[in-house]
Design an enzyme around this catalytic site. Structure first.
Site, PDB file in Angstrom:
ATOM      1  N   GLU A 123       0.803  -1.219   0.000  1.00 33.68           N
ATOM      2  CA  GLU A 123       0.000   0.000   0.000  1.00 33.68           C
ATOM      3  C   GLU A 123       0.838   1.272   0.000  1.00 33.68           C
ATOM      4  OE1 GLU A 123      -2.537  -0.712   3.360  1.00 33.68           O
ATOM      5  OE2 GLU A 123      -4.053  -1.723   2.152  1.00 33.68           O
ATOM      6  N   GLU A 150       7.781 -21.541   7.973  1.00 36.20           N
ATOM      7  CA  GLU A 150       8.019 -20.638   9.094  1.00 36.20           C
ATOM      8  C   GLU A 150       9.033 -21.193  10.085  1.00 36.20           C
ATOM      9  OE1 GLU A 150       5.126 -21.214  12.774  1.00 36.20           O
ATOM     10  OE2 GLU A 150       4.033 -20.480  11.030  1.00 36.20           O
TER      11      GLU A 150
END
Length: 315
Positions: free
Chosen positions: A97, A128
């Site tokens: 963004e 992860e």
């Protein structure tokens, strides 16, 4: 049937999770599935309402991290988020963004997620759990000591996030560790540890809820206030907005109008002579300079519109 005893690693991990606030079981919600939908919604809303106060308790640490980040970025550094699962997705979201909001280059704010882009929509098995994957991802983007790496993990124990911070710190980059548990390994590994303790989740261990909301609030602050410090705004106006669609083109004109009070015709002329750059257009209108002069003044002021205005008026 295989028991946990046959897998000591899982037994250790389970014991570790048992100690985490974000994983705690709440007996008072054990029969939440028997409540009415409205009652569950009220309970969830009440839980969410506690998050801003948890963030408020860590504002000094957040502000210190932002100032350090802005100082690095002012020297040409990048802001890099690194996380797995929800935390990784939130980092990618915040990074994506920044170009339309602040006209940053896509390479200036980056989001790394364990398992790569496909992990945005599909869980990648074991991604992860590897510190090495994080080091490889940072090496791939050419990490330097000017950069800032933000490890994001609700538990504060995710190896990918910790590995990213450890790798970055060893190479002289600024490091921030954002977690939702006190005494986390992630915060300890980072130069700036930020621990937003939101307590147990409505659904046990579902850290996309309060923990995710807390992380989103902090990431909003990190990117937004850093960009304010870098001169990407004029007051509370997004003067570096990139007009890439009709809505943003309309917003650009509205921002110029709010900053200058100019007429529609004056705004169109100003945007035309500055190739649609909002900040430059505002400077031509407020300082009475032409497009090339506005560009030179902004470059000399490192993009800070207020400084460029002062320089123009002092001429």
């Amino acid at each position: 049937m295989t028991s946990t005893a046959d897998h000591p690693h899982y037994a250790d991990l389970r014991a570790e999770l048992d100690r985490l606030t974000t994983e705690a079981f709440r007996p008072d919600l054990a029969e939440i599935d028997r409540r009415s939908t409205l009652d569950i919604a009220r309970t969830m809303n009440d839980e969410d309402a506690t998050v801003p106060a948890a963030v408020a308790r860590r504002l000094p640490e957040i502000a210190a991290a932002i100032d350090a980040t802005a100082a690095r970025m002012a020297r040409g550094g990048r802001l890099v988020y690194a996380g797995a699962g929800t935390a990784g997705r939130l980092g990618v979201l915040d990074a994506s963004e920044c170009p339309p909001t602040f006209n940053t280059d896509p390479s200036e704010v980056l989001g790394l997620i364990a398992g790569g882009p496909s992990a945005l929509v599909t869980a990648v098995e074991g991604a992860e759990d590897s510190k090495e994957f994080a080091a490889e991802d940072l090496t791939a983007i050419g990490l330097t000591e000017r950069d800032t790496v933000v490890g994001v993990s609700a538990s504060g124990r995710t190896p990918y996030a910790i590995g990213a911070v450890e790798h970055a710190r060893a190479r002289g980059a600024l490091t921030i560790g954002l977690s939702c548990n006190v005494g986390s390994a992630l915060a300890a590994a980072a130069e700036h540890g930020i621990e937003i303790v939101v307590g147990p989740e409505l659904l046990t261990g579902s850290t996309r809820l309060k923990a995710g909301t807390a992380q989103k609030l902090v990431l909003n602050m990190l990117s937004t206030i850093t960009m304010i410090r870098l001169g990407k705004t004029y007051g509370n106006l997004m003067v570096d907005v990139r007009a890439s669609n009709d809505k943003l083109r309309a917003r650009s004109r509205r921002i110029v109008a709010l900053a200058t009070g100019a007429t529609d015709a004056e705004i169109e002329t100003a945007l035309a002579i500055t190739d649609g750059e909002v900040k430059n257009a505002i400077l031509t209108l407020l300082a009475g300079v032409d497009g090339p002069t506005a560009a030179r003044l902004l470059e000399a002021s490192d993009g800070h519109l207020r400084a460029a205005l002062e320089a123009a008026r002092a001429r």
